[in-house]
Write an enzyme that holds these catalytic residues in place. Structure first.
Site, PDB file in Angstrom:
ATOM      1  N   HIS A   1       0.636   5.420   1.081  1.00 25.26           N
ATOM      2  CA  HIS A   1      -0.089   6.445   1.839  1.00 25.26           C
ATOM      3  C   HIS A   1      -0.083   7.749   1.041  1.00 25.26           C
ATOM      4  CE1 HIS A   1       0.231   4.370   5.900  1.00 25.26           C
ATOM      5  NE2 HIS A   1       1.164   3.727   5.222  1.00 25.26           N
TER       6      HIS A   1
ATOM      7  N   HIS B   1       0.832  -1.212   0.000  1.00 24.47           N
ATOM      8  CA  HIS B   1       0.000   0.000   0.000  1.00 24.47           C
ATOM      9  C   HIS B   1       0.860   1.253   0.000  1.00 24.47           C
ATOM     10  CE1 HIS B   1       0.734  -1.006   4.246  1.00 24.47           C
ATOM     11  NE2 HIS B   1       0.745   0.296   4.466  1.00 24.47           N
TER      12      HIS B   1
HETATM   13  P1  5GP Z   1       1.820   0.810   7.395  1.00 21.75           P
HETATM   14  O1  5GP Z   1       2.303   1.178   8.777  1.00 21.75           O
HETATM   15  O2  5GP Z   1       1.767  -0.684   7.217  1.00 21.75           O
HETATM   16  O3  5GP Z   1       2.577   1.525   6.308  1.00 21.75           O
HETATM   17  O4  5GP Z   1       0.342   1.383   7.287  1.00 21.75           O
HETATM   18  C1  5GP Z   1      -0.808   0.663   7.563  1.00 21.75           C
HETATM   19  C2  5GP Z   1      -1.940   1.648   7.627  1.00 21.75           C
HETATM   20  O5  5GP Z   1      -3.154   0.925   7.577  1.00 21.75           O
HETATM   21  C3  5GP Z   1      -1.975   2.476   8.918  1.00 21.75           C
HETATM   22  O6  5GP Z   1      -1.896   3.862   8.602  1.00 21.75           O
HETATM   23  C4  5GP Z   1      -3.293   2.087   9.571  1.00 21.75           C
HETATM   24  O7  5GP Z   1      -3.934   3.173  10.201  1.00 21.75           O
HETATM   25  C5  5GP Z   1      -4.105   1.556   8.400  1.00 21.75           C
HETATM   26  N1  5GP Z   1      -5.066   0.520   8.768  1.00 21.75           N
HETATM   27  C6  5GP Z   1      -4.839  -0.562   9.555  1.00 21.75           C
HETATM   28  N2  5GP Z   1      -5.965  -1.314   9.654  1.00 21.75           N
HETATM   29  C7  5GP Z   1      -6.903  -0.690   8.896  1.00 21.75           C
HETATM   30  C8  5GP Z   1      -8.274  -1.008   8.611  1.00 21.75           C
HETATM   31  O8  5GP Z   1      -8.849  -2.007   9.053  1.00 21.75           O
HETATM   32  N3  5GP Z   1      -8.936  -0.137   7.800  1.00 21.75           N
HETATM   33  C9  5GP Z   1      -8.334   0.973   7.280  1.00 21.75           C
HETATM   34  N4  5GP Z   1      -9.086   1.762   6.501  1.00 21.75           N
HETATM   35  N5  5GP Z   1      -7.046   1.301   7.524  1.00 21.75           N
HETATM   36  C10 5GP Z   1      -6.346   0.465   8.334  1.00 21.75           C
END
Ligand code: 5GP
Ligand code: ZN
Length: 138
Positions: free
Chosen positions: A102, A100
């Site tokens: 951001h 993903h």
């Molecule tokens: P990472 O730290 O892996 O780059 O980002 C994961 C992102 O996914 C975080 O910003 C977190 O808030 C978001 N996230 C985690 N679980 C969920 C979910 O169930 N639904 C949504 N919409 N976002 C999520």
């Protein structure tokens, strides 16, 4: 679809999400725990762990979707800039292991924080050695 992957469940509609864009291969939806208003995530529908194992044919489609969603976020939030980040593996901060990106709306005087880290002073000869190490692994 990978068992126990939150984002695969969002794609399948098993977990609700606030979707902003969807096509055959990608989905964009609001981050549930936003760093700022408008914080949006873009994911491929094909499950992969992060950029490092994203198949090239999937990765090739990513950029146009990031552009489309970024322009929409920028317009919707009257942002002056867009900050994008993407983490690979826990050492980099990754917490959800479905690839993903951001998308964060930014403003000249916002308090999101400075994302240009402090820089090292490194001789150009050392930087050239780093380049050689990377080139050997391309
Ligand atoms: P990472 O730290 O892996 O780059 O980002 C994961 C992102 O996914 C975080 O910003 C977190 O808030 C978001 N996230 C985690 N679980 C969920 C979910 O169930 N639904 C949504 N919409 N976002 C999520
Ligand atoms: Zn997944």
């Amino acid at each position: 679809m990978e068992n126990d992957c939150i984002f695969c469940k969002i794609i399948a509609g098993e977990i609700p999400s606030c979707k902003v864009y969807e096509d055959d291969n990608f989905l964009a939806f609001m981050d549930i725990n936003p760093a700022v208003r408008g914080h949006t995530l873009v994911i491929p529908k094909h499950h992969c762990r992060n950029l490092l194992d994203t198949p090239d044919n999937v990765g090739a489609g990513f950029y146009p979707v990031l552009k489309k969603v970024s322009l929409s976020v920028k317009a919707a939030f009257r942002a002056e800039g867009i900050y994008m980040f993407q983490q690979n593996e826990p050492a980099s901060g990754q917490e959800v292991f479905h690839s993903h990106v951001h998308i964060i709306p930014r403003y000249k005087n916002d308090d999101f924080g400075k994302h240009n880290p402090p820089r090292l002073k490194v001789e150009i000869s050392e930087i050239a050695k780093d380049a050689e190490s990377i080139k050997k692994n391309i």
